[in-house]
Design a protein around this motif. Structure first.
Motif, short mmCIF file in Angstrom:
data_model
loop_
_atom_site.label_atom_id
_atom_site.label_comp_id
_atom_site.label_asym_id
_atom_site.label_seq_id
_atom_site.Cartn_x
_atom_site.Cartn_y
_atom_site.Cartn_z
N PHE A 136 0.82 -1.21 0.00
CA PHE A 136 0.00 0.00 0.00
C PHE A 136 0.86 1.26 0.00
CE2 PHE A 136 -3.25 -2.99 1.56
CZ PHE A 136 -4.28 -2.66 0.69
N GLY A 137 2.16 1.10 -0.24
CA GLY A 137 3.05 2.25 -0.33
C GLY A 137 3.50 2.80 1.01
N GLY A 138 3.30 2.04 2.09
CA GLY A 138 3.70 2.50 3.42
C GLY A 138 5.20 2.39 3.66
N ASP A 139 5.65 3.05 4.69
CA ASP A 139 7.07 3.09 5.05
C ASP A 139 7.44 1.83 5.84
OD1 ASP A 139 9.64 3.71 5.85
OD2 ASP A 139 9.04 5.34 7.19
N ILE A 140 8.32 1.01 5.26
CA ILE A 140 8.76 -0.22 5.93
C ILE A 140 10.19 -0.09 6.45
CG2 ILE A 140 7.16 -1.74 4.70
CD1 ILE A 140 9.63 -2.59 2.94
N SER A 141 10.72 1.12 6.47
CA SER A 141 12.12 1.32 6.85
C SER A 141 12.41 0.92 8.29
CB SER A 141 12.54 2.77 6.62
OG SER A 141 11.79 3.65 7.43
N HIS A 142 11.40 0.88 9.14
CA HIS A 142 11.60 0.48 10.53
C HIS A 142 11.44 -1.03 10.73
CE1 HIS A 142 11.71 4.63 11.82
NE2 HIS A 142 10.62 4.85 11.09
N PHE A 143 11.17 -1.75 9.64
CA PHE A 143 10.86 -3.17 9.74
C PHE A 143 11.87 -4.09 9.05
CE2 PHE A 143 6.38 -1.30 9.24
CZ PHE A 143 6.32 -0.92 10.56
N VAL A 144 12.67 -3.55 8.14
CA VAL A 144 13.61 -4.38 7.37
C VAL A 144 15.01 -3.78 7.45
CG1 VAL A 144 11.79 -5.16 5.78
CG2 VAL A 144 13.20 -3.19 5.16
N PRO A 145 16.04 -4.59 7.25
CA PRO A 145 17.41 -4.06 7.25
C PRO A 145 17.56 -2.95 6.21
CG PRO A 145 17.46 -6.45 7.36
CD PRO A 145 16.03 -6.06 7.07
N GLU A 146 18.21 -1.89 6.59
CA GLU A 146 18.37 -0.71 5.72
C GLU A 146 18.97 -1.07 4.37
OE1 GLU A 146 20.60 3.63 5.71
OE2 GLU A 146 20.48 2.50 7.57
N CYS A 147 19.96 -1.97 4.36
CA CYS A 147 20.63 -2.33 3.12
C CYS A 147 19.74 -3.09 2.14
CB CYS A 147 21.90 -3.14 3.41
SG CYS A 147 21.61 -4.69 4.26
N LEU A 148 18.57 -3.56 2.60
CA LEU A 148 17.64 -4.28 1.73
C LEU A 148 16.39 -3.47 1.40
CD1 LEU A 148 17.66 -7.82 3.43
CD2 LEU A 148 19.06 -7.02 1.51
N LEU A 149 16.24 -2.30 1.99
CA LEU A 149 15.00 -1.52 1.88
C LEU A 149 14.61 -1.27 0.43
CD1 LEU A 149 12.70 0.03 3.22
CD2 LEU A 149 14.22 2.02 3.34
N GLU A 150 15.52 -0.74 -0.36
CA GLU A 150 15.19 -0.40 -1.75
C GLU A 150 14.79 -1.64 -2.54
OE1 GLU A 150 17.48 1.47 -5.58
OE2 GLU A 150 17.98 2.28 -3.60
N ARG A 151 15.54 -2.70 -2.37
CA ARG A 151 15.27 -3.96 -3.09
C ARG A 151 13.90 -4.53 -2.72
NH1 ARG A 151 19.42 -9.11 -2.92
NH2 ARG A 151 18.24 -10.44 -4.31
N ILE A 152 13.58 -4.52 -1.45
CA ILE A 152 12.29 -5.05 -0.99
C ILE A 152 11.16 -4.16 -1.48
CG2 ILE A 152 10.88 -5.47 1.07
CD1 ILE A 152 13.52 -6.39 2.47
#
Length: 162
Positions: A136-152
């Protein structure tokens, strides 16, 4: 050498997964992070992609990333593992995981199952929740490793749109 296995779908890898893996590394000489091959399950990321993400986030830890083709109890025997390490978020996780632990013990009496309660800040966190929020386009930056954020985000947002 004491070997622990941390199995999971890791679809995608979350900070909750990393919490359990990191803590298991303090207990075992070597931790095998094991991604099961399950053709009946539709994953957002291929087994190879999940393994690659896990290798990225576990660099510097006493971790080997591998896939499991078949029964986890058989895999644990092949790898001479002392224990299967499972993270628990809530009581609801326990019933299923306890049933799996008893099944694995019956199939391989040599392997123990160790339950690690998740850290309080990750109690709500699951791969399913990450997929829904990202979809839904929400911010997942607090849930996944930073180095994988863009890829996920790239995969999950594309999946949600397409």
């Amino acid at each position: 050498m004491r070997i622990g296995i941390c199995p999971g779908s890791f679809d995608p890898v979350t900070l909750g997964h990393m919490d359990i893996i990191t803590r298991a590394c303090k207990i075992f000489d070597k931790v095998i992070v094991a991604v099961p091959v399950n053709p009946d399950k539709h994953a957002s990321f291929t087994v190879e992609e999940r393994m690659d993400m896990l290798r990225t986030v576990t660099q510097g830890l006493n971790v080997e990333v591998d896939c499991v083709r078949g029964l986890l109890a058989d895999y644990a025997h092949e790898k001479n593992a002392a224990a299967i390490v499972k993270g628990l978020r809530a009581i609801s996780d326990f019933e299923y995981e306890f049933q799996m632990a008893l099944t694995n013990k019956k199939l391989n009496p040599e392997v123990e199952t160790m339950f690690l309660p998740t850290s309080v800040e990750n109690m709500f966190l699951s791969s399913s929740m990450v997929k829904q929020v990202a979809g839904f386009g929400g911010d997942i930056s607090h849930f996944v490793p930073e180095c994988l954020l863009e890829r996920i985000n790239e995969r999950l947002c594309r999946t949600a749109r397409g």
